[in-house]
Design an enzyme around this catalytic site. Sequence first.
Site, mmCIF file in Angstrom:
data_model
loop_
_atom_site.group_PDB
_atom_site.id
_atom_site.type_symbol
_atom_site.label_atom_id
_atom_site.label_comp_id
_atom_site.label_asym_id
_atom_site.label_seq_id
_atom_site.Cartn_x
_atom_site.Cartn_y
_atom_site.Cartn_z
ATOM 1 N N SER A 22 6.632 27.890 35.793
ATOM 2 C CA SER A 22 5.411 27.946 34.990
ATOM 3 C C SER A 22 5.265 26.717 34.086
ATOM 4 O O SER A 22 4.156 26.291 33.779
ATOM 5 C CB SER A 22 5.388 29.223 34.153
ATOM 6 O OG SER A 22 6.550 29.273 33.377
ATOM 7 N N LEU A 43 12.256 23.701 45.079
ATOM 8 C CA LEU A 43 12.720 24.555 46.185
ATOM 9 C C LEU A 43 11.887 25.834 46.242
ATOM 10 O O LEU A 43 11.757 26.475 47.283
ATOM 11 C CB LEU A 43 14.202 24.889 46.000
ATOM 12 C CG LEU A 43 15.109 23.653 46.059
ATOM 13 C CD1 LEU A 43 16.566 24.003 45.805
ATOM 14 C CD2 LEU A 43 14.963 22.933 47.407
ATOM 15 N N PRO A 224 -6.475 9.234 -10.853
ATOM 16 C CA PRO A 224 -5.450 8.553 -11.634
ATOM 17 C C PRO A 224 -4.285 7.976 -10.820
ATOM 18 O O PRO A 224 -3.457 7.275 -11.382
ATOM 19 C CB PRO A 224 -4.946 9.663 -12.557
ATOM 20 C CG PRO A 224 -5.258 10.932 -11.847
ATOM 21 C CD PRO A 224 -6.450 10.687 -10.990
ATOM 22 N N ASP A 247 -9.993 -1.997 -8.582
ATOM 23 C CA ASP A 247 -9.293 -2.335 -9.827
ATOM 24 C C ASP A 247 -7.790 -2.318 -9.635
ATOM 25 O O ASP A 247 -7.289 -1.690 -8.717
ATOM 26 C CB ASP A 247 -9.571 -1.241 -10.866
ATOM 27 C CG ASP A 247 -10.894 -1.446 -11.549
ATOM 28 O OD1 ASP A 247 -11.550 -2.433 -11.237
ATOM 29 O OD2 ASP A 247 -11.246 -0.597 -12.382
ATOM 30 N N LYS A 269 -7.970 -5.889 -13.464
ATOM 31 C CA LYS A 269 -7.817 -6.426 -14.817
ATOM 32 C C LYS A 269 -6.955 -5.491 -15.637
ATOM 33 O O LYS A 269 -6.904 -4.299 -15.419
ATOM 34 C CB LYS A 269 -9.163 -6.645 -15.495
ATOM 35 C CG LYS A 269 -10.138 -5.502 -15.348
ATOM 36 C CD LYS A 269 -11.426 -5.884 -16.059
ATOM 37 C CE LYS A 269 -12.523 -4.874 -15.849
ATOM 38 N NZ LYS A 269 -13.158 -4.967 -14.553
ATOM 39 N N GLY A 301 -9.397 6.459 -11.943
ATOM 40 C CA GLY A 301 -9.917 7.581 -12.725
ATOM 41 C C GLY A 301 -11.382 7.827 -12.437
ATOM 42 O O GLY A 301 -11.794 7.939 -11.294
ATOM 43 N N ILE A 305 -15.704 6.898 -17.572
ATOM 44 C CA ILE A 305 -14.837 7.070 -18.736
ATOM 45 C C ILE A 305 -14.004 5.809 -18.881
ATOM 46 O O ILE A 305 -13.104 5.540 -18.075
ATOM 47 C CB ILE A 305 -13.969 8.334 -18.590
ATOM 48 C CG1 ILE A 305 -14.901 9.547 -18.599
ATOM 49 C CG2 ILE A 305 -12.939 8.425 -19.718
ATOM 50 C CD1 ILE A 305 -14.239 10.871 -18.508
ATOM 51 N N THR A 330 -10.408 11.819 -14.142
ATOM 52 C CA THR A 330 -10.027 10.834 -15.146
ATOM 53 C C THR A 330 -8.560 11.016 -15.555
ATOM 54 O O THR A 330 -7.983 12.090 -15.371
ATOM 55 C CB THR A 330 -10.964 10.939 -16.369
ATOM 56 O OG1 THR A 330 -10.689 9.854 -17.238
ATOM 57 C CG2 THR A 330 -10.771 12.253 -17.123
ATOM 58 N N ALA A 331 -7.966 9.947 -16.079
ATOM 59 C CA ALA A 331 -6.546 9.991 -16.440
ATOM 60 C C ALA A 331 -6.230 11.178 -17.348
ATOM 61 O O ALA A 331 -5.192 11.830 -17.197
ATOM 62 C CB ALA A 331 -6.145 8.686 -17.106
ATOM 63 N N MET A 382 -5.602 3.246 -22.954
ATOM 64 C CA MET A 382 -5.243 1.856 -23.307
ATOM 65 C C MET A 382 -4.726 1.773 -24.741
ATOM 66 O O MET A 382 -5.058 0.838 -25.477
ATOM 67 C CB MET A 382 -6.472 0.925 -23.141
ATOM 68 C CG MET A 382 -6.923 0.787 -21.716
ATOM 69 S SD MET A 382 -8.445 -0.151 -21.530
ATOM 70 C CE MET A 382 -9.692 1.087 -21.815
ATOM 71 N N GLY A 411 0.856 8.310 -14.694
ATOM 72 C CA GLY A 411 0.627 9.738 -14.480
ATOM 73 C C GLY A 411 0.144 10.068 -13.078
ATOM 74 O O GLY A 411 -0.610 9.296 -12.489
HETATM 75 N N1 SAH Z 1 -11.611 4.981 -15.883
HETATM 76 C C1 SAH Z 1 -10.234 5.320 -16.074
HETATM 77 C C2 SAH Z 1 -9.660 4.719 -17.329
HETATM 78 C C3 SAH Z 1 -9.601 3.228 -17.323
HETATM 79 S S1 SAH Z 1 -8.943 2.574 -18.802
HETATM 80 C C4 SAH Z 1 -10.071 6.839 -16.060
HETATM 81 O O1 SAH Z 1 -11.063 7.560 -16.062
HETATM 82 O O2 SAH Z 1 -8.941 7.292 -16.019
HETATM 83 C C5 SAH Z 1 -7.281 2.307 -18.355
HETATM 84 C C6 SAH Z 1 -6.379 3.247 -19.098
HETATM 85 O O3 SAH Z 1 -6.453 4.538 -18.543
HETATM 86 C C7 SAH Z 1 -4.909 2.879 -19.043
HETATM 87 O O4 SAH Z 1 -4.580 1.907 -19.980
HETATM 88 C C8 SAH Z 1 -4.275 4.213 -19.362
HETATM 89 O O5 SAH Z 1 -4.332 4.472 -20.741
HETATM 90 C C9 SAH Z 1 -5.205 5.173 -18.669
HETATM 91 N N2 SAH Z 1 -4.719 5.525 -17.329
HETATM 92 C C10 SAH Z 1 -5.372 5.353 -16.184
HETATM 93 N N3 SAH Z 1 -4.640 5.814 -15.148
HETATM 94 C C11 SAH Z 1 -3.507 6.287 -15.680
HETATM 95 C C12 SAH Z 1 -2.338 6.891 -15.134
HETATM 96 N N4 SAH Z 1 -2.197 7.109 -13.834
HETATM 97 N N5 SAH Z 1 -1.350 7.251 -15.975
HETATM 98 C C13 SAH Z 1 -1.466 7.048 -17.290
HETATM 99 N N6 SAH Z 1 -2.547 6.481 -17.859
HETATM 100 C C14 SAH Z 1 -3.549 6.111 -17.065
#
Ligand code: SAH
Length: 472
Positions: A22, A43, A224, A247, A269, A301, A305, A330-331, A382, A411
């Site tokens: 089979s 066979l 993030p 970015d 940046k 993120g 924001i 967002t972060a 930041m 994170g």
């Molecule tokens: N637009 C992004 C933030 C950009 S500003 C958002 O919404 O998350 C960049 C800052 O975001 C970093 O300096 C840090 O403070 C924070 N950030 C972004 N990603 C992160 C991560 N994975 N872990 C910790 N902080 C983070």
Amino acid sequence: MDYLPIFTKLENRPCLVVGGGSIALRKVHLLLKAGAEVTVCALQFHSSLLEKGNAQQITLLKQAFTPELLNNKWLVIAATNNKEINQLVADKADQLQVLVNVVDSPEQSSFIMPSIVDRSPIVVAISSGGKAPVLARLIRERLEALLPMHLGRLASISGEFRHRVKAVIKNVSLRRRYWEKLFGNGELANLLQKGQTDKAVQLMESSLTEDVARGDVALVGAGPGDPSLLTLKALQLMQQADVVLYDRLVSSEILDLVRRDADLISVGKEAGNHEVGQSRTNQMLVEYALQGRKVVRLKGGDSFIFGRGGEELEELVEAGIAFQVVPGITAASGCSAYAGIPLTHRDFAQSVTFVTGHRKANGEQLNWKALSISNQTLVVYMGLIQSEEIQTQLIANGRSPDTPVALINKGTSSQQHVVIGKLSELVLLGGGLAGPTLMIIGEVVSLAEKLAWYKPESNQKLSRDPFLVNLA
Ligand code: SAH
């Protein structure tokens, strides 16, 4: 990659199956589906094999395997229940450089047979290289559910329509856009599902005259870091993009998910260190869109924001370019979730404020008085380079020096580090950290120890004050 996946054309090509049971039958079925000229040597034969032999769909050789049977064969499948015979077939095939598969024995095989999702002419093959067949099967089941039955028909009529599209739309990338638009068209899928092929072809024809040349921009939040936190829409747009401007915060795992032929452009940046200036980035978005390309502006993120998304959109509006915005995690959301810190909590914080430590030169000062009120959560983006100011100002304006703070570094990525301590130690805590770091200040941080991802098997004890948690 242990194996190179290839699709072989077997139509009218002689293939041999050794074995008559089979399992052999199943392989014969597959080979016949691909149009191969099949000889089966055994066979004893399964009744269905005998039927196929009588109907002259296959050739039956009632004999033991001999190496001569391999002459002029493209490939051979050993499907007997006798290990020595299978080994003999494998050895002889290797000598003669005929591709051989020994059923359920990848180590004896020079090719293996994948799990298949068949929507011919679309065929998906899945293999775990023999390492996790059950996993491969589960993936196949998912794909079976995911890929609609009409997909095959869609591919077939598209194949027939290709020449027409080529004749009308001369430009290669515009042609690709035409197909992308068409395949994303729910109406077409509907028609095919209902079996209304004629109407589907009409729709394909009428879509030929639509304007596919217009470029556009999607501002996409990539989350993030953890690629599985991307939204479905983000993924979809990343896979349709012609150009992606990303970015520094966007991880390489996420960039791997971008369509392979898309141009990837870094406009990375860091705070205070602008590699490609914002105005140049805005300009590039406009230029690419005006060239008729599908542009994805991928940001860490969420774009709205601390992402300067608004500034980029204003430029697009001015240039009359179509755009859409796809939100990202967002972060603050990602990092707090992965560190077990609820940003609000009925006992600890009734509000949460997102602030940035990095402000335009001569920018407005933060309202330290308001930020220093207790029972609210402060998330600082930041903020690392401003730790000293943050620590001093919050305490000077009345926030308790014992307020718990968390620094979440990278994170949600596999290298996430969480450092926890008190507001009075903020500068000290951030000392050794490099890379994106989010600060969470407030009473909710005291929940982190209890709510950090529970891993009973690791039996991990967290030292206190300050303690370091590595969730990797
Ligand atoms: N637009 C992004 C933030 C950009 S500003 C958002 O919404 O998350 C960049 C800052 O975001 C970093 O300096 C840090 O403070 C924070 N950030 C972004 N990603 C992160 C991560 N994975 N872990 C910790 N902080 C983070």
